[in-house]
Design an enzyme around this catalytic site. Sequence first.
Site, PDB file in Angstrom:
ATOM      1  N   CYS A  44      -1.529  -8.133 -32.752  1.00 46.15           N
ATOM      2  CA  CYS A  44      -2.355  -9.343 -32.659  1.00 46.15           C
ATOM      3  C   CYS A  44      -1.710 -10.526 -33.364  1.00 46.15           C
ATOM      4  CB  CYS A  44      -3.742  -9.071 -33.241  1.00 46.15           C
ATOM      5  SG  CYS A  44      -4.746 -10.554 -33.368  1.00 46.15           S
ATOM      6  N   CYS A  49      -2.076 -11.820 -29.682  1.00 47.76           N
ATOM      7  CA  CYS A  49      -3.144 -12.837 -29.598  1.00 47.76           C
ATOM      8  C   CYS A  49      -2.784 -14.163 -30.266  1.00 47.76           C
ATOM      9  CB  CYS A  49      -4.419 -12.322 -30.265  1.00 47.76           C
ATOM     10  SG  CYS A  49      -4.778 -10.608 -29.940  1.00 47.76           S
ATOM     11  N   LYS A  52       0.392 -15.985 -28.866  1.00 48.03           N
ATOM     12  CA  LYS A  52       0.041 -16.296 -27.473  1.00 48.03           C
ATOM     13  C   LYS A  52      -0.909 -17.503 -27.405  1.00 48.03           C
ATOM     14  CE  LYS A  52      -3.564 -15.065 -25.910  1.00 48.03           C
ATOM     15  NZ  LYS A  52      -3.984 -13.755 -25.418  1.00 48.03           N
ATOM     16  N   TYR A 179      -4.030  -9.093 -17.881  1.00 47.13           N
ATOM     17  CA  TYR A 179      -4.201 -10.138 -18.895  1.00 47.13           C
ATOM     18  C   TYR A 179      -2.865 -10.829 -19.200  1.00 47.13           C
ATOM     19  CZ  TYR A 179      -8.601  -8.216 -21.045  1.00 47.13           C
ATOM     20  OH  TYR A 179      -9.863  -7.799 -21.341  1.00 47.13           O
ATOM     21  N   GLU A 183      -1.842 -14.623 -18.286  1.00 51.56           N
ATOM     22  CA  GLU A 183      -1.783 -15.576 -19.404  1.00 51.56           C
ATOM     23  C   GLU A 183      -0.398 -16.196 -19.520  1.00 51.56           C
ATOM     24  OE1 GLU A 183      -5.303 -13.784 -22.281  1.00 51.56           O
ATOM     25  OE2 GLU A 183      -3.241 -13.421 -22.855  1.00 51.56           O
ATOM     26  N   HIS A 470     -27.103 -31.289 -22.837  1.00 56.68           N
ATOM     27  CA  HIS A 470     -26.602 -32.202 -21.805  1.00 56.68           C
ATOM     28  C   HIS A 470     -25.784 -33.336 -22.410  1.00 56.68           C
ATOM     29  CE1 HIS A 470     -26.636 -34.161 -17.927  1.00 56.68           C
ATOM     30  NE2 HIS A 470     -26.976 -35.289 -18.527  1.00 56.68           N
ATOM     31  N   GLU A 475     -24.367 -26.045 -19.756  1.00 57.95           N
ATOM     32  CA  GLU A 475     -25.811 -26.193 -19.501  1.00 57.95           C
ATOM     33  C   GLU A 475     -26.203 -25.518 -18.191  1.00 57.95           C
ATOM     34  OE1 GLU A 475     -27.370 -30.207 -18.373  1.00 57.95           O
ATOM     35  OE2 GLU A 475     -25.302 -30.865 -18.611  1.00 57.95           O
TER      36      GLU A 475
END
Length: 487
Positions: A44, A49, A52, A179, A183, A470, A475
Amino acid sequence: MSEFDYDLFVIGGGSGGVRAARVAAGEAGANVALAEEDRYGGTCVIRGCVPKKLMVFASEFAALPSEAQSYGWDMSLGEFDWPTFCGHLNTELDRLEGIYRSLVKNSGVDSFDARATIKDPHTVELSTGETFTAKHILVATGGHPVRPDLPNAHLGLVSDDIFHLKALPKSILIIGGGYIACEFACILNGLGVEVTQYYRGAQILRGFDDEARGLIAESMKEAGIDLHLGTNILEMAAAAERPKGNTGGTGSDAAMGASVKSSEDLLPSTGEKGEAVWVKASNGKEAVFDAVLFATGRDPNSRDMGLEDLGVELGRRGEIVVDEYSQTKVPSIYAIGDVTNRVNLTPVAIREGMAFVETVFKSNPTPVDHELIPSAVFTQPELGTVGLSEEAARDQEEIEVYCTSFRPMRTAFANRPDRVLMKLVVSKATRKVLGCHIVAPGAGEMIQLAGIAIKMGATKEDFDRTVAVHPTMSEEIVTMRSPMRSA
Ligand code: NDP
């Protein structure tokens, strides 16, 4: 006085191992040791992660100037300098590794910079020659990227190598549709590399919601990635040694023959010679790329540790087979994280480490909860997802699908074609939201919050009675009144 040197010996200093070690020592007062053969922080922090995500940020700036111009800014795109980025990246990774090391040290864990193997159910041997006994051994050794079984596959890079390139290639072929493939396709495309991607299946990101996969694939193509579905690599060779009669650029594909020259600048810092690669695809087409990246999956780091000899069961890919408490067939040996190939995500490994400590050191048997794990794929746009895809849910029960796709305000103003997707999969019987899938900039941030509601068992009506914020993209997740379809 214990009959063992340690209460716990952890093998592997990644996210899962470090968390288990320091909680066992710091909170449960256990006498703990940890061995790591490489850098602290594991996949990681060091080669996954974190670097990356920093590359994702770097790549996103490419679209900024043209967007800013629509908002009245006089801004233009300059040059991206890979060595500058890598310098900053390495400084940051050194900083994070230092934090990991001090977390271990400050919680009173004895740490060893060494490779560990297991000699018997209570004995660990280090590459330094030292041996230690422990009441419990926790294997948290992670996984590694694998190349397909193909002649000359060593010419291809794997994800670990990307962070060590001295220069970015001009063109790259990425193999895979998971993934990592998707990516890196988006990252490298954003950084100005000509990206071609071959995926053997009908649509990228197998296992995720079909509609979300379709929108991401479309967006990737729109952004300039040359994505070929139903296509795989058949043969590869150094471009200089390609089989006779092959020209390396015979068709209309943009990347074909784009950069036949061997790039000395591409040398990975591993010392391996970077050279242009000739590739023949399953559709018969041939091309030459500056680099090929295999993003064809990861295997657990479980071999040559002595595990099989002790009776620890390994699965087909080498994953350590464990029960719900992460315990192996040998009662004193436990395993967590990617080496168990359950759900290969950092936060899951951390949870598994915490559950292990609760179970073994706090007399509180805690099975690991692998249900409704939110996750994100950092493509551009991102995918945020939790729960069942429409396809998986409709195999299970009758459902309603609430879905909307629209052009977000920010990029529509800049006349960009980007679209986002907001989708809820709802049980007809219980009204519970079974799955939420968001394809949008920042979807990873949104799904973390939607994940809380869904984990709590929120119904569609709970979403409906939440007032919209908003004007935002998210939303829409609380304003979808009628189902798009039932199944
Ligand atoms: P994945 O298993 O997700 O994807 C592997 C891809 O390679 C699939 O598309 C697969 O095709 C293809 N493939 C496998 N073998 C071959 C072959 N011999 N020839 C051609 N194609 C092949 O693995 P990744 O390496 O992308 O990622 C590993 C894991 O790491 C992920 O599952 C995830 O858990 C984790 N991860 C999570 C991230 C995140 O949270 N954002 C980011 C990166 C990784 P097919 O679909 O047909 O099997």
